[in-house]
Design a protein around this motif. Structure first.
Motif, PDB file in Angstrom:
ATOM      1  N   GLY A  41       6.608  -7.492  15.490  1.00 57.17           N
ATOM      2  CA  GLY A  41       6.204  -6.457  14.546  1.00 57.17           C
ATOM      3  C   GLY A  41       7.278  -5.458  14.190  1.00 57.17           C
ATOM      4  O   GLY A  41       6.959  -4.341  13.772  1.00 57.17           O
ATOM      5  N   LEU A  42       8.553  -5.848  14.309  1.00 57.52           N
ATOM      6  CA  LEU A  42       9.627  -4.928  13.906  1.00 57.52           C
ATOM      7  C   LEU A  42       9.616  -4.748  12.390  1.00 57.52           C
ATOM      8  O   LEU A  42       9.569  -5.729  11.639  1.00 57.52           O
ATOM      9  CB  LEU A  42      10.988  -5.476  14.324  1.00 57.52           C
ATOM     10  CG  LEU A  42      11.394  -5.361  15.788  1.00 57.52           C
ATOM     11  CD1 LEU A  42      12.762  -6.005  15.988  1.00 57.52           C
ATOM     12  CD2 LEU A  42      11.427  -3.921  16.245  1.00 57.52           C
ATOM     13  N   THR A  43       9.643  -3.519  11.951  1.00 58.31           N
ATOM     14  CA  THR A  43       9.682  -3.273  10.502  1.00 58.31           C
ATOM     15  C   THR A  43      11.003  -2.642  10.066  1.00 58.31           C
ATOM     16  O   THR A  43      11.452  -2.872   8.948  1.00 58.31           O
ATOM     17  CB  THR A  43       8.530  -2.354  10.057  1.00 58.31           C
ATOM     18  OG1 THR A  43       8.598  -1.134  10.794  1.00 58.31           O
ATOM     19  CG2 THR A  43       7.186  -3.022  10.309  1.00 58.31           C
ATOM     20  N   PHE A  80       5.189  -2.211  14.300  1.00 50.06           N
ATOM     21  CA  PHE A  80       3.732  -2.111  14.374  1.00 50.06           C
ATOM     22  C   PHE A  80       3.250  -2.108  15.820  1.00 50.06           C
ATOM     23  O   PHE A  80       2.153  -1.639  16.108  1.00 50.06           O
ATOM     24  CB  PHE A  80       3.081  -3.275  13.633  1.00 50.06           C
ATOM     25  CG  PHE A  80       3.146  -3.163  12.143  1.00 50.06           C
ATOM     26  CD1 PHE A  80       2.732  -2.013  11.499  1.00 50.06           C
ATOM     27  CD2 PHE A  80       3.623  -4.204  11.375  1.00 50.06           C
ATOM     28  CE1 PHE A  80       2.792  -1.895  10.119  1.00 50.06           C
ATOM     29  CE2 PHE A  80       3.685  -4.103   9.993  1.00 50.06           C
ATOM     30  CZ  PHE A  80       3.271  -2.946   9.370  1.00 50.06           C
ATOM     31  N   THR A  81       4.046  -2.666  16.697  1.00 51.94           N
ATOM     32  CA  THR A  81       3.624  -2.742  18.094  1.00 51.94           C
ATOM     33  C   THR A  81       4.859  -2.759  18.975  1.00 51.94           C
ATOM     34  O   THR A  81       5.989  -2.663  18.488  1.00 51.94           O
ATOM     35  CB  THR A  81       2.770  -4.006  18.327  1.00 51.94           C
ATOM     36  OG1 THR A  81       2.274  -4.005  19.671  1.00 51.94           O
ATOM     37  CG2 THR A  81       3.581  -5.272  18.108  1.00 51.94           C
ATOM     38  N   VAL A 148     -10.226   5.157  10.347  1.00 53.98           N
ATOM     39  CA  VAL A 148     -10.328   4.004   9.450  1.00 53.98           C
ATOM     40  C   VAL A 148     -10.934   4.485   8.143  1.00 53.98           C
ATOM     41  O   VAL A 148     -11.911   5.243   8.144  1.00 53.98           O
ATOM     42  CB  VAL A 148     -11.215   2.913  10.082  1.00 53.98           C
ATOM     43  CG1 VAL A 148     -11.530   1.830   9.062  1.00 53.98           C
ATOM     44  CG2 VAL A 148     -10.534   2.317  11.303  1.00 53.98           C
ATOM     45  N   ASN A 149     -10.357   4.098   7.040  1.00 55.98           N
ATOM     46  CA  ASN A 149     -10.898   4.501   5.746  1.00 55.98           C
ATOM     47  C   ASN A 149     -10.842   3.324   4.787  1.00 55.98           C
ATOM     48  O   ASN A 149     -10.653   2.174   5.211  1.00 55.98           O
ATOM     49  CB  ASN A 149     -10.143   5.728   5.203  1.00 55.98           C
ATOM     50  CG  ASN A 149      -8.658   5.456   5.100  1.00 55.98           C
ATOM     51  OD1 ASN A 149      -8.239   4.317   4.980  1.00 55.98           O
ATOM     52  ND2 ASN A 149      -7.864   6.507   5.168  1.00 55.98           N
ATOM     53  N   GLU A 150     -11.013   3.605   3.499  1.00 54.20           N
ATOM     54  CA  GLU A 150     -11.049   2.501   2.539  1.00 54.20           C
ATOM     55  C   GLU A 150      -9.688   1.856   2.362  1.00 54.20           C
ATOM     56  O   GLU A 150      -9.570   0.785   1.761  1.00 54.20           O
ATOM     57  CB  GLU A 150     -11.593   3.003   1.195  1.00 54.20           C
ATOM     58  CG  GLU A 150     -10.590   3.689   0.288  1.00 54.20           C
ATOM     59  CD  GLU A 150     -10.255   5.095   0.739  1.00 54.20           C
ATOM     60  OE1 GLU A 150     -10.819   5.562   1.748  1.00 54.20           O
ATOM     61  OE2 GLU A 150      -9.405   5.728   0.097  1.00 54.20           O
ATOM     62  N   SER A 151      -8.664   2.518   2.857  1.00 57.19           N
ATOM     63  CA  SER A 151      -7.327   1.955   2.771  1.00 57.19           C
ATOM     64  C   SER A 151      -6.670   2.017   4.145  1.00 57.19           C
ATOM     65  O   SER A 151      -5.702   2.749   4.348  1.00 57.19           O
ATOM     66  CB  SER A 151      -6.507   2.743   1.745  1.00 57.19           C
ATOM     67  OG  SER A 151      -5.215   2.219   1.663  1.00 57.19           O
ATOM     68  N   PRO A 152      -7.198   1.280   5.121  1.00 58.80           N
ATOM     69  CA  PRO A 152      -6.688   1.409   6.484  1.00 58.80           C
ATOM     70  C   PRO A 152      -5.252   0.923   6.603  1.00 58.80           C
ATOM     71  O   PRO A 152      -4.881  -0.084   6.000  1.00 58.80           O
ATOM     72  CB  PRO A 152      -7.634   0.530   7.304  1.00 58.80           C
ATOM     73  CG  PRO A 152      -8.209  -0.424   6.334  1.00 58.80           C
ATOM     74  CD  PRO A 152      -8.253   0.267   5.015  1.00 58.80           C
ATOM     75  N   GLU A 153      -4.479   1.657   7.362  1.00 60.46           N
ATOM     76  CA  GLU A 153      -3.079   1.317   7.584  1.00 60.46           C
ATOM     77  C   GLU A 153      -2.852   1.136   9.078  1.00 60.46           C
ATOM     78  O   GLU A 153      -3.365   1.914   9.874  1.00 60.46           O
ATOM     79  CB  GLU A 153      -2.173   2.456   7.080  1.00 60.46           C
ATOM     80  CG  GLU A 153      -2.256   2.712   5.590  1.00 60.46           C
ATOM     81  CD  GLU A 153      -1.471   1.703   4.784  1.00 60.46           C
ATOM     82  OE1 GLU A 153      -0.645   0.986   5.369  1.00 60.46           O
ATOM     83  OE2 GLU A 153      -1.707   1.618   3.567  1.00 60.46           O
ATOM     84  N   ALA A 154      -2.090   0.125   9.438  1.00 63.21           N
ATOM     85  CA  ALA A 154      -1.681  -0.007  10.830  1.00 63.21           C
ATOM     86  C   ALA A 154      -0.650   1.073  11.121  1.00 63.21           C
ATOM     87  O   ALA A 154       0.176   1.396  10.266  1.00 63.21           O
ATOM     88  CB  ALA A 154      -1.084  -1.383  11.075  1.00 63.21           C
TER      89      ALA A 154
END
Lengths: 220, 101
Positions: A41-43, A80-81, A148-154
């Motif tokens: 999960g490296l970004t 991400f992790t 959490v919403n309508e546009s959830p982001e990790a």
């Protein structure tokens, strides 16, 4: 008159992109990095060298010399992790399985990651660079949990990393080594990758110190 | 596939009927009240030089003759559900939602 120097020739339009194949190597007390684990999960990895600042000295009414401060290597890792083994590098201790206690001593670690090295004819198949980082220490970082919403982001975790250089025979100590697959001998590179990434569970990947890498790349 | 079927089951439970239609063909005879839904997007996040994770977005339309139907409220209460618009057509109320599932 024709110019000797040419710009942007076919095959010479190089660029670098991407980041993948992250491997974490926690350091043990003897200063080595015996076991590597995948960092998924490296970004982003941002290399941020600092220092080497100019300190001009004046004498005889002129700029007499220019002293440079020591250069340091730092970086920012975004992902991400993170692997479980990184928790002890991020100031956590585990008195019981599954119980993480924060604000504990931070363990140094090494890191390997790959960036792609492309050109105009082969694209990113042209080659890649392996980046090896030694003596890294992660600073505490913010973790912004959000509903959490309508546009959830990790969540993208981010760690500022400072380094302590490792010794390099004949050169100044360094915390950063880069291996260019387009320049080193393919057999030497394959041998290095066996060391870095391992081949069987019995021979896990490890991070060789700079002298070992230079010796390996110097094989006839 | 399994995720979509879970959504189908959830919507049927909310509606308390089997009038839940996934991407019905044109001219399909529907019974009301009903929920019509289709997959409208796949949101992708990248890491390690590849698509690392993705979530599917569905567009749901609640179709009911009752303008005070409770079904839209139930859909609006689902996690990651967002109301988009309302319109009437042929004396039927249409409430459109986007939902990540």
């Amino acid at each position: 008159m024709a110019q000797l120097i040419t710009w942007d020739a076919v095959g010479d339009r190089f660029y670098e992109t991407g980041v993948d194949h992250g491997v974490l190597y926690p350091q043990i007390p003897d200063g080595t990095y015996p076991v590597g684990v995948a960092w998924n999960g490296l970004t982003n990895i941002t290399e941020s060298p600092s220092g080497a600042e100019s300190n001009p000295q004046f004498a005889d009414n002129i700029k007499y010399l220019n002293l440079l401060s020591v250069e340091e290597f730092g970086a920012t890792i975004e992902a991400f992790t993170y692997p479980n083994e990184f928790a002890v590098c991020d100031g956590s201790a585990f008195p019981e399985l599954g119980v993480a206690v924060g604000q504990q001593p931070r363990k140094p670690f090494g890191l390997c990651y790959r960036t792609l090295f492309g050109n105009d004819t082969e694209g990113t198949e042209h080659g890649y660079k392996l980046h090896l980082i030694y003596g890294a220490l992660a600073s505490p970082s913010e973790k912004a949990y959000q509903t959490v919403n309508e546009s959830p982001e990790a969540i993208t975790f981010s760690w500022e990393v400072t380094t302590t250089p490792a010794p390099v025979t004949g050169l100044k100590p360094s915390a950063s080594i880069t291996i260019d697959s387009t320049k080193v001998d393919p057999a030497d590179l394959a041998a290095l990758e066996v060391i870095l990434f391992g081949v069987t569970p019995a021979t896990a990947g490890r991070l060789p110190l700079p002298d070992e890498i230079i010796t390996l790349m110097n094989q006839p | 596939m399994a995720q979509r079927l879970n959504l189908q089951t959830l919507l049927e439970d909310l509606l308390d009927s089997e009038n839940v239609y996934f991407q019905p063909p044109p001219g399909f005879l529907m019974a009301y009240p009903c929920i019509v839904y289709n997959r409208s997007n796949i949101r992708t996040k990248f890491a390690d030089n590849m698509p690392y994770m993705h979530r599917k977005q569905y567009t749901l339309t609640v179709i009911d003759g009752d303008p005070d139907s409770a079904i839209p409220d139930k859909i609006a209460a689902l996690p990651a559900s967002l109301f988009d618009r309302h319109f009437t057509s042929e004396n039927l109320n249409h409430d459109v939602f986007n939902i990540l599932f």
